[in-house]
Design a protein around this motif. Sequence first.
Motif, short mmCIF file in Angstrom:
data_model
loop_
_atom_site.label_atom_id
_atom_site.label_comp_id
_atom_site.label_asym_id
_atom_site.label_seq_id
_atom_site.Cartn_x
_atom_site.Cartn_y
_atom_site.Cartn_z
N ARG A 16 50.55 11.86 25.25
CA ARG A 16 51.96 11.51 25.52
C ARG A 16 52.36 12.11 26.86
NH1 ARG A 16 55.02 15.96 21.62
NH2 ARG A 16 54.98 17.59 23.21
N GLN A 18 53.29 13.27 30.50
CA GLN A 18 52.65 12.98 31.79
C GLN A 18 51.22 12.48 31.62
OE1 GLN A 18 53.28 16.16 34.77
NE2 GLN A 18 54.79 16.98 33.37
N ASP A 37 43.15 15.11 23.49
CA ASP A 37 44.40 15.82 23.17
C ASP A 37 44.16 16.64 21.91
OD1 ASP A 37 47.54 15.28 24.23
OD2 ASP A 37 47.36 16.31 22.29
N ASP A 75 40.66 20.61 21.43
CA ASP A 75 41.49 21.69 21.98
C ASP A 75 40.89 22.09 23.33
OD1 ASP A 75 42.78 24.15 22.51
OD2 ASP A 75 42.92 24.61 20.36
N TYR A 169 53.28 31.56 30.80
CA TYR A 169 53.28 30.24 31.47
C TYR A 169 53.23 30.43 32.98
CZ TYR A 169 54.78 25.40 32.42
OH TYR A 169 54.86 24.10 32.86
N THR A 202 60.29 17.69 34.18
CA THR A 202 59.86 16.31 34.04
C THR A 202 60.26 15.82 32.65
OG1 THR A 202 58.00 16.83 35.49
CG2 THR A 202 57.86 14.77 34.27
N THR A 204 59.83 14.77 29.64
CA THR A 204 58.82 14.65 28.58
C THR A 204 59.29 15.50 27.39
OG1 THR A 204 57.55 16.61 29.17
CG2 THR A 204 57.00 14.57 30.36
N1 LIG Z 1 57.77 18.66 31.46
C1 LIG Z 1 58.03 19.52 32.41
O1 LIG Z 1 59.20 19.80 32.73
C2 LIG Z 1 56.90 20.14 33.22
C3 LIG Z 1 57.21 20.77 34.43
C4 LIG Z 1 56.18 21.33 35.18
C5 LIG Z 1 54.88 21.26 34.72
N2 LIG Z 1 54.61 20.65 33.54
C6 LIG Z 1 53.21 20.59 33.11
O2 LIG Z 1 52.82 19.24 32.96
C7 LIG Z 1 51.74 19.15 32.03
C8 LIG Z 1 52.01 18.03 31.05
O3 LIG Z 1 53.11 18.39 30.23
P1 LIG Z 1 54.18 17.32 29.71
O4 LIG Z 1 55.41 17.54 30.45
O5 LIG Z 1 53.58 15.96 29.69
O6 LIG Z 1 54.43 17.86 28.21
P2 LIG Z 1 54.04 17.24 26.79
O7 LIG Z 1 54.28 18.33 25.80
O8 LIG Z 1 54.72 15.95 26.57
O9 LIG Z 1 52.48 16.91 26.92
C9 LIG Z 1 51.50 17.91 26.87
C10 LIG Z 1 50.29 17.35 26.12
O10 LIG Z 1 49.26 18.35 26.08
C11 LIG Z 1 48.75 18.38 24.76
N3 LIG Z 1 48.18 19.70 24.49
C12 LIG Z 1 48.84 20.87 24.34
N4 LIG Z 1 47.99 21.87 24.05
C13 LIG Z 1 46.74 21.32 24.04
C14 LIG Z 1 45.45 21.85 23.81
N5 LIG Z 1 45.27 23.15 23.51
N6 LIG Z 1 44.39 21.02 23.89
C15 LIG Z 1 44.57 19.70 24.18
N7 LIG Z 1 45.77 19.13 24.37
C16 LIG Z 1 46.86 19.94 24.31
C17 LIG Z 1 49.95 18.08 23.88
O11 LIG Z 1 49.58 17.69 22.56
C18 LIG Z 1 50.63 16.99 24.68
O12 LIG Z 1 50.13 15.71 24.38
C19 LIG Z 1 51.62 20.54 31.42
O13 LIG Z 1 50.55 21.23 32.05
C20 LIG Z 1 52.93 21.19 31.75
O14 LIG Z 1 52.85 22.60 31.80
C21 LIG Z 1 55.58 20.09 32.78
#
Ligand SMILES: NC(=O)c1ccc[n+]([C@@H]2O[C@H](COP(=O)([O-])OP(=O)(O)OC[C@H]3O[C@@H](n4cnc5c(N)ncnc54)[C@H](O)[C@@H]3O)[C@@H](O)[C@H]2O)c1
Length: 285
Positions: A16, A18, A37, A75, A169, A202, A204
């Motif tokens: 899901r 990004q 995932d 994982d 983080y 972002t 999400t």
């Molecule tokens: N959303 C924001 O505001 C934001 C901002 C800056 C950076 N990020 C980074 O962007 C990336 C994507 O996050 P997102 O915003 O799409 O969030 P999200 O929670 O929608 O997606 C993260 C995905 O990673 C998967 N995941 C989590 N732990 C895992 C593991 N141990 N093994 C395999 N899969 C795992 C989750 O199940 C999920 O599908 C992340 O690295 C996050 O730190 C997000």
Amino acid sequence: MGRVQDKVVFITGAARGQGRAHALRLAEEGADIIAVDLCAQIDSVGYPLASAEDLEETASQVEKLGRSIVTSTVDVRDPAGLQAAVTAGVAELGRLDAVVAQAGIAPINNPAGQAFIDAVTVDFNGVVNAVEAALPYLPDGGSIVATGSAAALLPPTHDGTPDAGKLGYSFAKRSVAAFVNDLAIVLAPRRIRVNAVHPTNTNTPMLNSDPMYQVFRPDLDHPKREDALKAFESMTAMGLPYVEPSDIAAAVLFLLSDESRYVTGAQLRVDAGVIINRRLPQPQF
Ligand SMILES: NC(=O)c1ccc[n+]([C@@H]2O[C@H](COP(=O)([O-])OP(=O)(O)OC[C@H]3O[C@@H](n4cnc5c(N)ncnc54)[C@H](O)[C@@H]3O)[C@@H](O)[C@H]2O)c1
């Protein structure tokens, strides 16, 4: 022809958010996908992570675009599991050209030491493990992208009540930035490019979550999304509360395409001006 025509891309966290946006944008431009995932919960995380149905939905949408996808529930803290997933994907799709290491958690608003450890092991070790799994298959000229965060380029902060998950983080994302820089040096002779994308907030499920609202609005007891939006906006020079996953996918597509064939070691901010707003000295890698 697409911008990544017939390349095979390994994406972590693809169920899901990004990760799904990257899978779909890259598939639109001709790529096949190896997607993993966790599809399960991590106790220190205060919002639901993705489900098996989410990963199936990503697969179904990639296939509707006429491209192939091989999915595994793994994982990113499990190096052997990642290696098995990549091996299975390469066996089916025939090759591997690129990695997008972007699975992540934000176990924020959590004072427990375990939240710090979980953030580091998923958000940093998970990136290293994904690269390790892919490296034996990557050809000269391959591309590696890791997702950091604007937090990677800012000093860690705490207000006297340490938020262990938030500090973890920040540590993990700063470590991703440094890892990308130094790995780029190591892999440059093979013209394998290594770059980081650093998103601001972002749109999400990670952002649209109660722990995130609480961290942005510590003055309220149970803040809602509308309470947090103003605080989100105040971060960016452009006055945006967040960018869309498609904005990050556009950067990832560029970094995986041959258009960026001499771009390596970049720390590409897609942050609507968060960092320029802070007027802080930038980290020297
Ligand atoms: N959303 C924001 O505001 C934001 C901002 C800056 C950076 N990020 C980074 O962007 C990336 C994507 O996050 P997102 O915003 O799409 O969030 P999200 O929670 O929608 O997606 C993260 C995905 O990673 C998967 N995941 C989590 N732990 C895992 C593991 N141990 N093994 C395999 N899969 C795992 C989750 O199940 C999920 O599908 C992340 O690295 C996050 O730190 C997000």
